[in-house]
Design a protein around this motif. Sequence first.
Motif, mmCIF file in Angstrom:
data_model
loop_
_atom_site.group_PDB
_atom_site.id
_atom_site.type_symbol
_atom_site.label_atom_id
_atom_site.label_comp_id
_atom_site.label_asym_id
_atom_site.label_seq_id
_atom_site.Cartn_x
_atom_site.Cartn_y
_atom_site.Cartn_z
ATOM 1 N N ALA A 28 0.822 -1.204 0.000
ATOM 2 C CA ALA A 28 0.000 0.000 0.000
ATOM 3 C C ALA A 28 0.859 1.258 0.000
ATOM 4 N N ARG A 29 1.951 1.209 0.749
ATOM 5 C CA ARG A 29 2.828 2.382 0.784
ATOM 6 C C ARG A 29 3.512 2.606 -0.560
ATOM 7 N N ILE A 30 3.981 1.552 -1.190
ATOM 8 C CA ILE A 30 4.610 1.677 -2.509
ATOM 9 C C ILE A 30 3.623 2.282 -3.502
ATOM 10 N N LEU A 31 2.376 1.821 -3.451
ATOM 11 C CA LEU A 31 1.342 2.381 -4.328
ATOM 12 C C LEU A 31 1.135 3.862 -4.055
ATOM 13 N N SER A 32 1.038 4.244 -2.784
ATOM 14 C CA SER A 32 0.806 5.638 -2.420
ATOM 15 C C SER A 32 1.924 6.534 -2.926
ATOM 16 N N GLU A 33 3.169 6.084 -2.749
ATOM 17 C CA GLU A 33 4.311 6.891 -3.177
ATOM 18 C C GLU A 33 4.348 7.026 -4.697
ATOM 19 N N ALA A 34 4.048 5.954 -5.411
ATOM 20 C CA ALA A 34 4.044 6.020 -6.879
ATOM 21 C C ALA A 34 2.939 6.950 -7.377
ATOM 22 N N LEU A 35 1.776 6.880 -6.742
ATOM 23 C CA LEU A 35 0.676 7.766 -7.131
ATOM 24 C C LEU A 35 1.043 9.231 -6.913
ATOM 25 N N ALA A 36 1.699 9.521 -5.806
ATOM 26 C CA ALA A 36 2.108 10.896 -5.533
ATOM 27 C C ALA A 36 3.148 11.363 -6.538
ATOM 28 N N ARG A 37 4.118 10.495 -6.864
ATOM 29 C CA ARG A 37 5.185 10.868 -7.813
ATOM 30 C C ARG A 37 4.617 11.227 -9.177
ATOM 31 N N HIS A 38 3.624 10.450 -9.611
ATOM 32 C CA HIS A 38 3.072 10.634 -10.962
ATOM 33 C C HIS A 38 1.755 11.409 -10.963
ATOM 34 N N ARG A 39 1.456 12.066 -9.801
ATOM 35 C CA ARG A 39 0.252 12.905 -9.706
ATOM 36 C C ARG A 39 -1.011 12.161 -10.145
ATOM 37 N N TRP A 40 -1.101 10.927 -9.720
ATOM 38 C CA TRP A 40 -2.269 10.078 -9.975
ATOM 39 C C TRP A 40 -2.496 9.794 -11.470
ATOM 40 N N ASN A 41 -1.432 9.813 -12.234
ATOM 41 C CA ASN A 41 -1.526 9.372 -13.629
ATOM 42 C C ASN A 41 -1.483 7.842 -13.621
ATOM 43 N N ILE A 42 -2.643 7.227 -13.759
ATOM 44 C CA ILE A 42 -2.774 5.774 -13.582
ATOM 45 C C ILE A 42 -1.926 5.004 -14.581
ATOM 46 N N SER A 43 -1.845 5.486 -15.809
ATOM 47 C CA SER A 43 -1.065 4.776 -16.836
ATOM 48 C C SER A 43 0.407 4.742 -16.461
ATOM 49 N N ARG A 44 0.950 5.872 -15.993
ATOM 50 C CA ARG A 44 2.367 5.920 -15.635
ATOM 51 C C ARG A 44 2.664 5.066 -14.411
ATOM 52 N N VAL A 45 1.759 5.098 -13.428
ATOM 53 C CA VAL A 45 1.963 4.289 -12.227
ATOM 54 C C VAL A 45 1.949 2.805 -12.582
ATOM 55 N N ALA A 46 0.966 2.414 -13.395
ATOM 56 C CA ALA A 46 0.869 1.005 -13.792
ATOM 57 C C ALA A 46 2.118 0.570 -14.547
ATOM 58 N N ASP A 47 2.615 1.449 -15.427
ATOM 59 C CA ASP A 47 3.817 1.120 -16.205
ATOM 60 C C ASP A 47 5.034 0.971 -15.286
ATOM 61 N N GLU A 48 5.181 1.886 -14.329
ATOM 62 C CA GLU A 48 6.334 1.826 -13.419
ATOM 63 C C GLU A 48 6.313 0.567 -12.570
ATOM 64 N N LEU A 49 5.119 0.170 -12.102
ATOM 65 C CA LEU A 49 5.013 -0.968 -11.189
ATOM 66 C C LEU A 49 4.805 -2.299 -11.909
ATOM 67 N N GLY A 50 4.730 -2.261 -13.258
ATOM 68 C CA GLY A 50 4.564 -3.502 -14.010
ATOM 69 C C GLY A 50 3.194 -4.116 -13.853
ATOM 70 N N LEU A 51 2.172 -3.263 -13.721
ATOM 71 C CA LEU A 51 0.791 -3.735 -13.564
ATOM 72 C C LEU A 51 -0.048 -3.309 -14.743
ATOM 73 N N SER A 52 -1.156 -4.006 -14.960
ATOM 74 C CA SER A 52 -2.149 -3.504 -15.911
ATOM 75 C C SER A 52 -2.987 -2.437 -15.215
ATOM 76 N N ARG A 53 -3.653 -1.614 -15.991
ATOM 77 C CA ARG A 53 -4.517 -0.586 -15.392
ATOM 78 C C ARG A 53 -5.609 -1.232 -14.559
ATOM 79 N N VAL A 54 -6.164 -2.361 -15.052
ATOM 80 C CA VAL A 54 -7.224 -3.051 -14.314
ATOM 81 C C VAL A 54 -6.676 -3.594 -12.992
#
Length: 494
Positions: free
Chosen positions: A453-479
């Motif tokens: 949860a913390r890793i997700l929170s930090e990534a969301l803050a870094r990318h200003r809640w740009n879901i596509s960029r966060v998913a790409d950085e963490l190796g996840l699909s948007r879904v």
Amino acid sequence: MVVIDPMTDTANNAAMTNLPIILVVDDEKQSQEALRRVLSDEFRVLTASTALEAEGLLEHEMVHAILCDQRMPGTQGVEFLKTVRARWPDPVRMIISGYSEAEDIIAGVNEAGIYQYITKPWEPDALVRTLHGALRLYQLQRENAQASLDLKVPPALLERAIASKTGALKRQHHFDGIIHAAGSPLAEVIEMARRVSSFDISVLITGESGTGKELLARAIHYNSPRGNKPFVVENCGALPDQLLESELFGCKKGAFTGAYEDRIGLFEQASGGTIFLDEIGETSPAFQVKLLRVLQEGEIRPLGARLTRKVDVRVIAATNRNLEDDVRDKHFRRDLYYRLAAFPIHLPPLRDRPVDVPVLAERLLAETRKGFGRPNLTFSAEALGLMRSYDWPGNVRELQNEIQRMVALTDTSRLGPELISPRIRARACPANRSMADDGQALSLKDQVEALEARILSEALARHRWNISRVADELGLSRVGLRAKLNRYGLERDA
């Protein structure tokens, strides 16, 4: 006509006596409420839907600043503010509008005495900072008016008064006044700022909104050889190019439509001192070229002037953007970046220095106790622990708002974890937490989930809640990312 009932207003006035008064003039109720939500923690907010209603409030209230929409039924905002300037010159006047109306506003900006042009959509933190700047201007206007009545005061006495005020500012903005705990990453940042304050070079302060960039800039200025000279602030992201140039470099009468008189720019007003250029990353490439010339040549040319003028000003700039990325993407000039970033300083967010949360919370509670008249309030250990375990994406401002909310909700002298907002309790899950609030050890599964949860929170803050960029950085699909956000109750703050 506006009628104020003193009996029904007594309680509200007593509770808000010390808050500056902001008058919001906008015919759209939704806009009024949005502004009220953003401003009500720090200001007393009055609203009016028409110019006539606003004039009625100005007859009865000591308003410090006016936020006025440009498009209103019956009159334009600029025309209304011209009337205000003639009848009530004290309040600082600001206009809110879209870029498409910039020409109409520029035409009347000087005649209406408009302090700031704010574009839609406005950014909450930037708007609050702009209002604080407006209130400083209001205070200076009152002080200047008082000074004009004190012309018979002996010069020696005036010099002592100025020296006393400067000394008070230096004590107020000393590096020791920047709150942090022993072992905090902020200690190294403050030491860097302390060292560079003595050297007359440009400083670029980076960090998220709410981390205290302006506070650090003031400490650098007031502890530098320029500390006895002016410290001037401009939010570069709040103005279109022409108005920004006029604000910073000045203009000659007739330079553009609405330039009814010569205007001295902020660079000249800061002569011998420091100018703080906030949100420098939001400026246009065209403006960046002009600012670069000022930094290279040490001279400005007011709009409409033929000759340049030498200026002696130290520049401290700040941004919440990654300017190195912007340089690489050609959104920010490389040569200007290196001019501004002669000495870069990064302010870490609260999530990277959780050790500071308890001491910051105690200081903010002390200020809140004083403001709310509640001298006996204290935090419980559980509440402080929970606050430390939250990421605080809004940084110090969010922490301050939460503490004020807790104080408003309690009927006792102790602030416990039950007073903390449910969204914060749900998201307070740091990676280094191995114990639950009840003292029981967390299972391995719970600790792994806390880390995720913390890793997700930090990534969301870094990318200003740009879901596509966060998913790409963490190796996840948007879904898959959406599913994890729902699982951990991670929602974007309004």
